[in-house]
Design a protein around this motif. Structure first.
Motif, PDB file in Angstrom:
ATOM      1  N   GLN A   1     -22.683  13.679 -12.951  1.00 22.98           N
ATOM      2  CA  GLN A   1     -23.202  12.007 -12.947  1.00 22.98           C
ATOM      3  C   GLN A   1     -21.599  11.920 -12.718  1.00 22.98           C
ATOM      4  O   GLN A   1     -20.834  10.950 -12.017  1.00 22.98           O
ATOM      5  CB  GLN A   1     -24.162  11.746 -13.528  1.00 22.98           C
ATOM      6  CG  GLN A   1     -24.122  10.192 -12.802  1.00 22.98           C
ATOM      7  CD  GLN A   1     -25.311   9.595 -13.471  1.00 22.98           C
ATOM      8  OE1 GLN A   1     -26.070  10.227 -14.813  1.00 22.98           O
ATOM      9  NE2 GLN A   1     -25.526   7.946 -13.093  1.00 22.98           N
ATOM     10  N   SER A   2     -20.548  11.756 -13.722  1.00 21.65           N
ATOM     11  CA  SER A   2     -19.747  11.745 -14.102  1.00 21.65           C
ATOM     12  C   SER A   2     -18.851  12.223 -13.255  1.00 21.65           C
ATOM     13  O   SER A   2     -17.535  11.823 -12.885  1.00 21.65           O
ATOM     14  CB  SER A   2     -19.204  12.409 -15.735  1.00 21.65           C
ATOM     15  OG  SER A   2     -19.809  11.832 -16.292  1.00 21.65           O
TER      16      SER A   2
ATOM     17  N   LYS B   1     -31.322  14.440 -11.818  1.00 23.41           N
ATOM     18  CA  LYS B   1     -32.598  13.573 -12.153  1.00 23.41           C
ATOM     19  C   LYS B   1     -32.401  13.185 -13.354  1.00 23.41           C
ATOM     20  O   LYS B   1     -33.148  14.558 -13.467  1.00 23.41           O
ATOM     21  CB  LYS B   1     -32.887  12.968 -10.757  1.00 23.41           C
ATOM     22  CG  LYS B   1     -33.445  11.336 -11.775  1.00 23.41           C
ATOM     23  CD  LYS B   1     -34.548  10.928 -10.777  1.00 23.41           C
ATOM     24  CE  LYS B   1     -35.844  10.121 -10.618  1.00 23.41           C
ATOM     25  NZ  LYS B   1     -36.567   9.773  -9.810  1.00 23.41           N
ATOM     26  N   ARG B   2     -31.778  12.461 -14.796  1.00 23.52           N
ATOM     27  CA  ARG B   2     -32.616  12.510 -15.822  1.00 23.52           C
ATOM     28  C   ARG B   2     -33.420  12.657 -16.142  1.00 23.52           C
ATOM     29  O   ARG B   2     -34.511  11.746 -15.307  1.00 23.52           O
ATOM     30  CB  ARG B   2     -31.474  11.287 -16.675  1.00 23.52           C
ATOM     31  CG  ARG B   2     -30.109  11.740 -16.567  1.00 23.52           C
ATOM     32  CD  ARG B   2     -29.773  11.517 -17.804  1.00 23.52           C
ATOM     33  NE  ARG B   2     -29.980  11.058 -19.573  1.00 23.52           N
ATOM     34  CZ  ARG B   2     -28.751  10.643 -20.160  1.00 23.52           C
ATOM     35  NH1 ARG B   2     -28.222   9.720 -20.002  1.00 23.52           N
ATOM     36  NH2 ARG B   2     -29.782  10.708 -21.333  1.00 23.52           N
ATOM     37  N   GLU B   3     -34.698  13.546 -17.012  1.00 23.75           N
ATOM     38  CA  GLU B   3     -36.127  13.283 -17.049  1.00 23.75           C
ATOM     39  C   GLU B   3     -36.299  11.837 -17.389  1.00 23.75           C
ATOM     40  O   GLU B   3     -35.708  11.896 -18.714  1.00 23.75           O
ATOM     41  CB  GLU B   3     -36.878  14.411 -17.833  1.00 23.75           C
ATOM     42  CG  GLU B   3     -37.704  14.645 -18.301  1.00 23.75           C
ATOM     43  CD  GLU B   3     -38.352  15.409 -18.699  1.00 23.75           C
ATOM     44  OE1 GLU B   3     -39.772  15.691 -18.907  1.00 23.75           O
ATOM     45  OE2 GLU B   3     -37.747  16.890 -18.590  1.00 23.75           O
TER      46      GLU B   3
ATOM     47  N   PRO C   1     -18.659  17.362  -4.097  1.00 27.36           N
ATOM     48  CA  PRO C   1     -18.875  17.131  -5.485  1.00 27.36           C
ATOM     49  C   PRO C   1     -20.377  17.482  -5.766  1.00 27.36           C
ATOM     50  O   PRO C   1     -20.907  17.832  -5.055  1.00 27.36           O
ATOM     51  CB  PRO C   1     -19.122  15.390  -5.426  1.00 27.36           C
ATOM     52  CG  PRO C   1     -19.201  14.878  -4.125  1.00 27.36           C
ATOM     53  CD  PRO C   1     -19.111  16.466  -3.261  1.00 27.36           C
ATOM     54  N   PRO C   2     -20.644  17.740  -7.002  1.00 27.92           N
ATOM     55  CA  PRO C   2     -21.933  17.598  -7.266  1.00 27.92           C
ATOM     56  C   PRO C   2     -22.761  17.168  -7.694  1.00 27.92           C
ATOM     57  O   PRO C   2     -22.812  16.132  -7.119  1.00 27.92           O
ATOM     58  CB  PRO C   2     -21.851  18.619  -9.322  1.00 27.92           C
ATOM     59  CG  PRO C   2     -20.249  17.894  -9.904  1.00 27.92           C
ATOM     60  CD  PRO C   2     -19.437  17.490  -8.268  1.00 27.92           C
TER      61      PRO C   2
ATOM     62  N   LYS D   1     -11.964  22.473  -7.112  1.00 29.45           N
ATOM     63  CA  LYS D   1     -11.335  22.881  -7.882  1.00 29.45           C
ATOM     64  C   LYS D   1     -11.489  22.414  -9.238  1.00 29.45           C
ATOM     65  O   LYS D   1     -11.792  22.335 -10.644  1.00 29.45           O
ATOM     66  CB  LYS D   1      -9.469  23.654  -8.409  1.00 29.45           C
ATOM     67  CG  LYS D   1      -9.081  24.416  -9.310  1.00 29.45           C
ATOM     68  CD  LYS D   1      -7.396  24.273  -9.151  1.00 29.45           C
ATOM     69  CE  LYS D   1      -6.919  25.114 -10.103  1.00 29.45           C
ATOM     70  NZ  LYS D   1      -5.808  25.779 -10.086  1.00 29.45           N
ATOM     71  N   TYR D   2     -11.001  20.941  -9.301  1.00 30.18           N
ATOM     72  CA  TYR D   2     -10.555  19.974 -10.106  1.00 30.18           C
ATOM     73  C   TYR D   2     -12.189  19.466 -10.459  1.00 30.18           C
ATOM     74  O   TYR D   2     -12.522  19.630 -11.412  1.00 30.18           O
ATOM     75  CB  TYR D   2     -10.010  18.401  -9.495  1.00 30.18           C
ATOM     76  CG  TYR D   2     -10.451  17.065 -10.242  1.00 30.18           C
ATOM     77  CD1 TYR D   2      -9.796  17.354 -12.133  1.00 30.18           C
ATOM     78  CD2 TYR D   2     -11.264  16.405  -9.767  1.00 30.18           C
ATOM     79  CE1 TYR D   2      -9.751  15.867 -12.116  1.00 30.18           C
ATOM     80  CE2 TYR D   2     -12.068  14.780 -10.804  1.00 30.18           C
ATOM     81  CZ  TYR D   2     -10.871  14.725 -12.272  1.00 30.18           C
ATOM     82  OH  TYR D   2     -11.416  13.940 -13.039  1.00 30.18           O
ATOM     83  N   TYR D   3     -12.986  19.296  -9.314  1.00 29.03           N
ATOM     84  CA  TYR D   3     -14.875  19.211  -9.623  1.00 29.03           C
ATOM     85  C   TYR D   3     -15.117  19.911 -10.569  1.00 29.03           C
ATOM     86  O   TYR D   3     -15.827  19.806 -11.753  1.00 29.03           O
ATOM     87  CB  TYR D   3     -14.877  19.027  -8.533  1.00 29.03           C
ATOM     88  CG  TYR D   3     -14.595  17.741  -8.022  1.00 29.03           C
ATOM     89  CD1 TYR D   3     -14.377  16.416  -7.980  1.00 29.03           C
ATOM     90  CD2 TYR D   3     -15.088  17.729  -6.487  1.00 29.03           C
ATOM     91  CE1 TYR D   3     -13.541  15.630  -7.540  1.00 29.03           C
ATOM     92  CE2 TYR D   3     -14.478  16.529  -5.240  1.00 29.03           C
ATOM     93  CZ  TYR D   3     -14.448  15.669  -6.054  1.00 29.03           C
ATOM     94  OH  TYR D   3     -14.066  14.743  -5.345  1.00 29.03           O
TER      95      TYR D   3
END
Length: 373
Positions: free
Chosen positions: A129-130, A166-168, A161-162, A117-119
């Motif tokens: 990522q955070s 990956k950042r482009e 966790p999610p 629930k927190y995630y």
């Protein structure tokens, strides 16, 4: 933490009071024991309880809240077993996110569903990522709780966790980069040198911020990276490279060499006028007062230059990617590129820039067309 046994004048017995940390709301927790017939008995009981409090046994017996335990974990693990910057980041996550969300949940009652629930809730305000980083911190803390015998299992293992996206990677061509640097020189002169150096060396922001004049060798035309400067919670951390590692040397371009020589002359002239208190850390790139450059201000300066130049938006770190991409497309050996970037292995470089495989292979084929009949 400890007081001293005192006599209760009403009934003639002795008592003591101990500080036992803080509760989930941050209020100090005190433990009082009374009814000892002799001073020595009170002293012995107080000494034993003091050991129990320090070892964490009292926390276990009092079935603490998760927030209380995280304070204990910060003090007894993170503070002494991680780097100062890492500790500051852990504390920021715990105080700013985990404790407010779990302040009313006992450590023994914590379930995987609480974490799930927190995630999900945090994804409304933070990146995947955070949130994943929060999961790692919490999972490590709960693993240590098992070692300390506070709990029997780590419920974080059952939470999902999610997956970080990956950042482009966005890069500039050599022509775009040259235009950006020309614009930055005009629009943001204070930050132009560090932006210029990033484009010409592929160095990380923390490496550039931490670069000192003692690590610029004009004779060999090289920069040596022996430390980084990072920031967390408004504090700066000087991070020297491990003693068993060789400093990375980055060869200067002729134009960067000229820029740094001019910068050095300017620095020496200002120090003569302002004295030794100017730029006390001997930094190559500093603000107008001679202090450490704020990382976020560097990024904002880059954004201003990009906007003025009318170029596609990129991050400061993409200057590093642009540097590598330009070299690889010019058919520079990946081993050289890897060394300039400071990658531990050439495979890291190849994996990071695997999207260039087709274009690099096309260059190779063009070369073969010219050489072979």
């Amino acid at each position: 933490m400890a007081g001293y046994p005192k006599k209760d004048e009403k009934n003639g017995t002795y008592y003591f009071v101990l500080e036992a940390g803080k509760n989930a709301t941050g209020k100090r927790k005190r433990i009082k024991r009374t009814g000892f017939k002799k001073m020595n008995e009170a002293k012995a009981a107080m000494a034993k309880m003091l050991l129990d409090v320090k070892s964490g046994k009292m926390l276990k017996e009092n079935n603490m809240f998760l927030g209380q335990y995280l304070d204990y974990w910060l003090e007894n693990y993170a503070k002494t077993n991680t780097k100062p910057k890492t500790y500051a980041e852990y504390k920021k996550i715990i105080n700013g996110h985990l404790q407010p969300s779990f302040q009313n949940i006992l450590l023994s009652d914590l379930k995987s569903t609480h974490l799930q629930k927190y995630y999900n809730e945090k994804l409304n305000a933070l990146s995947a990522q955070s949130v994943t980083h929060h999961h790692r911190v919490l999972s490590k803390a709960l693993n240590d709780a098992i070692d300390w015998e506070f709990i029997d299992r780590n419920v974080a293992k059952g939470a999902k966790p999610p997956k970080p996206i990956k950042r482009e990677m966005n890069t500039y061509t050599a022509e775009q980069l040259n235009f950006l640097l020309k614009t930055a020189k005009e629009k943001t002169p204070l930050f132009f040198p560090i932006i210029y150096a990033a484009a010409h060396t592929g160095m990380r922001k923390s490496e550039l911020i931490g670069l000192t004049w003692t690590n610029v060798d004009f004779k060999t035309g090289k920069i040596y990276i022996r430390q980084t400067i990072t920031e967390a919670n408004g504090k700066y951390f000087f991070n020297p490279i491990p003693k068993n590692e060789r400093p990375r040397g980055v060869k200067l371009t002729s134009e960067l060499n000229k820029l740094l020589l001019n910068l050095k002359n300017d620095y020496e002239n200002r120090q003569k006028i302002l004295g030794e208190t100017f730029n006390p850390h001997n930094l190559v790139f500093c603000n107008s007062k001679g202090n450490i450059m704020v990382p976020s201000e560097i990024s904002r300066a880059l954004k201003r230059a990009i906007k003025a130049a009318g170029l596609p938006d990129i991050r400061f770190h993409d200057l590093r990617h642009s540097h590598a991409t330009i070299l690889l497309k010019a058919n520079v050996h990946p081993k050289i590129v890897s060394a300039r970037l400071g990658h531990s292995k050439i495979q890291v470089t190849m994996d990071t820039y695997s999207h260039l495989t087709d274009s690099i292979e096309a260059i190779a084929v063009d070369y073969l067309d010219e050489m072979l009949e």
